[in-house]
Write a protein that holds these residues in place. Sequence first.
Motif, PDB file in Angstrom:
ATOM      1  N   ARG A 101      -7.584  -0.333 -10.617  1.00  0.00           N
ATOM      2  CA  ARG A 101      -6.934   0.177  -9.405  1.00  0.00           C
ATOM      3  C   ARG A 101      -7.840   1.033  -8.532  1.00  0.00           C
ATOM      4  O   ARG A 101      -7.545   1.250  -7.364  1.00  0.00           O
ATOM      5  N   SER A 122      -3.196  -8.190  -5.682  1.00  0.00           N
ATOM      6  CA  SER A 122      -2.610  -7.131  -4.849  1.00  0.00           C
ATOM      7  C   SER A 122      -2.505  -5.802  -5.601  1.00  0.00           C
ATOM      8  O   SER A 122      -2.263  -4.766  -4.977  1.00  0.00           O
ATOM      9  N   SER A 125      -4.874  -1.873  -4.936  1.00  0.00           N
ATOM     10  CA  SER A 125      -4.326  -1.214  -3.743  1.00  0.00           C
ATOM     11  C   SER A 125      -5.347  -0.376  -2.980  1.00  0.00           C
ATOM     12  O   SER A 125      -5.112  -0.039  -1.823  1.00  0.00           O
ATOM     13  N   GLU A 144       0.988 -11.780  -1.213  1.00  0.00           N
ATOM     14  CA  GLU A 144       0.870 -10.396  -1.699  1.00  0.00           C
ATOM     15  C   GLU A 144      -0.364  -9.688  -1.147  1.00  0.00           C
ATOM     16  O   GLU A 144      -0.412  -8.457  -1.111  1.00  0.00           O
ATOM     17  N   GLY A 146      -1.092  -9.388   1.759  1.00  0.00           N
ATOM     18  CA  GLY A 146      -0.614  -8.628   2.915  1.00  0.00           C
ATOM     19  C   GLY A 146      -0.179  -7.214   2.574  1.00  0.00           C
ATOM     20  O   GLY A 146      -0.110  -6.349   3.444  1.00  0.00           O
ATOM     21  N   SER A 147       0.102  -6.940   1.301  1.00  0.00           N
ATOM     22  CA  SER A 147       0.522  -5.594   0.896  1.00  0.00           C
ATOM     23  C   SER A 147      -0.660  -4.685   0.574  1.00  0.00           C
ATOM     24  O   SER A 147      -0.467  -3.503   0.278  1.00  0.00           O
ATOM     25  N   MET A 148      -1.858  -5.215   0.658  1.00  0.00           N
ATOM     26  CA  MET A 148      -3.064  -4.431   0.348  1.00  0.00           C
ATOM     27  C   MET A 148      -3.468  -3.653   1.608  1.00  0.00           C
ATOM     28  O   MET A 148      -4.300  -4.088   2.380  1.00  0.00           O
ATOM     29  N   LYS A 149      -2.873  -2.490   1.788  1.00  0.00           N
ATOM     30  CA  LYS A 149      -3.002  -1.707   3.022  1.00  0.00           C
ATOM     31  C   LYS A 149      -4.420  -1.201   3.279  1.00  0.00           C
ATOM     32  O   LYS A 149      -4.801  -0.996   4.431  1.00  0.00           O
TER      33      LYS A 149
END
Length: 167
Positions: A101, A122, A125, A144, A146-149
């Motif tokens: 992570r 994903s 993060s 997913e 797309g959720s990796m900001k």
Amino acid sequence: MASQLNNWRLLSTTLLLLLLSLHLVSVTASLESQARSLLHWKSTFHSRQFLESWNLSSNPCNWTGVTCNLTDRGRPVVTEISLPNMTLEGPLDALNFSSLRSLVSLDLSYNQLDGIVPPTISALSNLVYLDLTGNRFTGKLPIEIGSMKALQFLYLNKNQSLEDFTS
């Protein structure tokens, strides 16, 4: 009175050493779990010749293509994996992303990685840079991603038949 003071000092020193030991064990366990995830992934490759330094007898921070940094708590973690042009051949979905992570950069460009780009990617993060150019990935890019900001750089060109999730 002096005897009680010496006993108190001995007790406080012992407690301090015990707390320090527990902290070191937790640091080692975290880096060790990251190392075990990377070694498991390595075991799925058809060719491992460029990753000979990847073994349990050496610190993962000294492995080929692996960079570590200290967290704000002074704990070493893997923050970068850079393995371009290493003739790595195998799946990406065998990598346990949830153990990595703290990863901010992942460069696996120009290898022979195949299969899908797994949705579990994903879990990275904190990833800012992802380069999967020039591999053999197929299928659709997982939504997913797309959720990796934190992700700012994404390179996927020159893959076998990788489609984005809008297709």
